[in-house]
Scaffold this motif. Structure first.
Motif, PDB file in Angstrom:
ATOM      1  N   LYS A   1      35.599  29.476  33.649  1.00  0.00           N
ATOM      2  CA  LYS A   1      35.522  29.912  35.042  1.00  0.00           C
ATOM      3  C   LYS A   1      35.733  31.416  35.198  1.00  0.00           C
ATOM      4  CE  LYS A   1      36.931  25.688  37.453  1.00  0.00           C
ATOM      5  NZ  LYS A   1      37.823  25.146  38.505  1.00  0.00           N
TER       6      LYS A   1
ATOM      7  N   ARG B   1      37.089  34.922  47.910  1.00  0.00           N
ATOM      8  CA  ARG B   1      37.316  35.642  46.654  1.00  0.00           C
ATOM      9  C   ARG B   1      37.297  34.681  45.466  1.00  0.00           C
ATOM     10  NH1 ARG B   1      39.657  40.834  47.671  1.00  0.00           N
ATOM     11  NH2 ARG B   1      40.397  41.046  49.824  1.00  0.00           N
ATOM     12  N   ASP B   2      37.159  35.259  44.283  1.00  0.00           N
ATOM     13  CA  ASP B   2      37.258  34.460  43.065  1.00  0.00           C
ATOM     14  C   ASP B   2      38.631  33.786  43.017  1.00  0.00           C
ATOM     15  OD1 ASP B   2      34.726  35.329  42.066  1.00  0.00           O
ATOM     16  OD2 ASP B   2      35.674  37.239  41.526  1.00  0.00           O
TER      17      ASP B   2
ATOM     18  N   SER C   1      37.433  42.164  39.906  1.00  0.00           N
ATOM     19  CA  SER C   1      37.758  42.047  41.331  1.00  0.00           C
ATOM     20  C   SER C   1      39.223  42.382  41.609  1.00  0.00           C
ATOM     21  CB  SER C   1      37.432  40.642  41.834  1.00  0.00           C
ATOM     22  OG  SER C   1      38.294  39.678  41.251  1.00  0.00           O
TER      23      SER C   1
ATOM     24  N   ASP D   1      34.987  38.634  37.411  1.00  0.00           N
ATOM     25  CA  ASP D   1      36.143  38.100  38.130  1.00  0.00           C
ATOM     26  C   ASP D   1      37.352  39.022  37.954  1.00  0.00           C
ATOM     27  OD1 ASP D   1      34.642  35.866  38.853  1.00  0.00           O
ATOM     28  OD2 ASP D   1      35.262  34.751  37.087  1.00  0.00           O
TER      29      ASP D   1
END
Length: 279
Positions: free
Chosen positions: A184, A58-59, A192, A189
Motif C-alpha cells: 500500500k 489523504r493517503d 506526502s 505516499d
C-alpha cells in the motif's frame, strides 16, 4: 522537557485522537448498517437508479478499508469499485474527465470511486503532474461536470476522509512493518508527509470550487477508522431515499431421484493437495 507537537488537522486546528470505538459496539452496528446497504443495493437494482460514491482524502485516511466494508456483502454485479491506474499516453490526450465517464454506472448499478477525477485537484496539482492551466481548467469544469451528472439523474455522493498528520504517519509506519500491507505504500505516499501543508491548501482550494449545492462534499473524521466507517455508511444511507424491496419468494425444489449417474473414478482427475491436513 519538550512536549511533542499536537496532531495537526486539515482545518489547521490541533487536538488529540478521537477515543476509539469499542470493537463489540462497532461490529454490531456495522452488521446492521451492512444489512441496510443490501437493501439499498436492491432498491438501486429494482428502480434502475444510478449511484456514484466518491472516496477522497489523504493517503492512509481510511478510504480503502471503508470501501471494503461498504462492498463486503454486496453483489459485485451491482456494486463495483473503480480504482483507475495512472492514465495511458492516449488517455493523456483525451478530455480529462473522459476515462472517468466510462466508469459511470448504468441503470441499477453502484460505482464506488477509490479516488476519482479529483486526482487533478490533489496529487497532480501538488506534485506538478499537471500544469497550472490544467488545474485551473479542472476547477472550472468540475462543478459543471457534476451538475450534468446530477441533472441526468445520477445520485452523487462525495466523501472526504480527514486524518491528522500524527495518525497518518503512524499508519504509514505500521504499513512499512507489515508484509501484508507493505504494497500500500509508495514513494509518492511518503512524499506526502513533507508536503502536508501543500496538500491542505490544495484541498481547501478544491472545496471552494467544488463544494456545490448539487454535489456537496461531506467530511468524515477518520482518525478512528471504526467511527469513520460507521459514520460514512450511516450518512450515505440517510442521504438516499431507498426503500425495502421485498425479495422474490423462493423455495428449494425437491431433489429428483437418481437416474443411474456414476461419478468417474477419482484417479482420473487431478486434485489440489490437502495442505490443511499438514496443520
Amino acid at each position: 522537557m519538550t512536549r511533542p507537537a499536537a496532531p495537526r488537522r486539515e482545518d489547521g486546528t490541533t487536538g488529540g485522537q478521537a477515543t476509539r470505538l469499542p470493537r463489540k459496539a462497532y461490529e454490531k452496528e456495522l452488521l446492521r448498517l451492512q444489512t441496510e446497504l443490501v437493501k439499498l443495493q436492491e432498491w438501486v437494482r429494482a428502480e434502475g437508479r444510478r449511484l456514484v460514491i466518491v472516496f477522497e482524502g489523504r493517503d492512509a485516511a481510511g478510504k480503502g478499508s471503508t470501501i471494503k466494508r461498504v462492498t463486503e456483502h454486496l453483489n459485485p454485479r451491482v456494486a463495483r469499485i473503480a480504482a483507475l491506474p495512472r492514465p495511458t499516453e492516449r488517455e493523456r490526450t483525451q478530455w480529462y474527465f473522459q476515462r472517468y465517464v466510462e466508469q459511470l454506472p448504468a441503470a441499477g448499478e453502484i460505482v464506488l470511486f477509490d479516488r476519482s477525477w479529483y486526482n487533478r485537484a490533489g496529487v497532480e496539482h501538488v506534485m506538478g503532474f499537471c500544469t497550472p492551466k490544467e488545474h485551473r481548467l479542472f476547477l472550472r469544469q468540475c462543478p459543471v461536470f457534476e451538475r450534468m451528472l446530477v441533472e441526468d439523474g445520477i445520485l452523487l455522493r462525495k466523501y472526504w476522509f480527514s486524518v491528522s498528520d500524527a495518525v497518518q504517519e503512524e499508519r504509514f509506519r505500521r504499513r512499512l512493518e507489515d508484509p501484508l500491507r507493505r504494497w500500500k505504500l509508495s514513494p509518492m505516499d511518503l512524499e506526502s508527509i513533507t508536503r502536508w501543508e501543500a496538500y491542505s491548501r490544495a484541498k481547501d482550494e478544491m472545496f471552494v470550487h467544488t463544494d456545490i449545492p448539487e454535489a456537496p462534499w461531506y467530511v468524515v473524521e477518520s482518525d478512528d477508522k471504526r467511527r469513520a466507517r460507521l459514520n460514512m455508511i450511516a450518512h450515505l444511507l440517510d442521504s438516499v431515499p431507498y426503500r425495502d424491496v421485498p425479495p422474490p419468494v423462493l423455495e428449494l425444489p425437491p431433489r429428483p431421484p437418481s437416474t443411474g449417474y456414476m461419478r468417474p473414478p477419482r484417479a482420473l482427475q487431478t486434485y489440489v493437495p490437502d495442505h490443511a491436513a499438514r496443520l
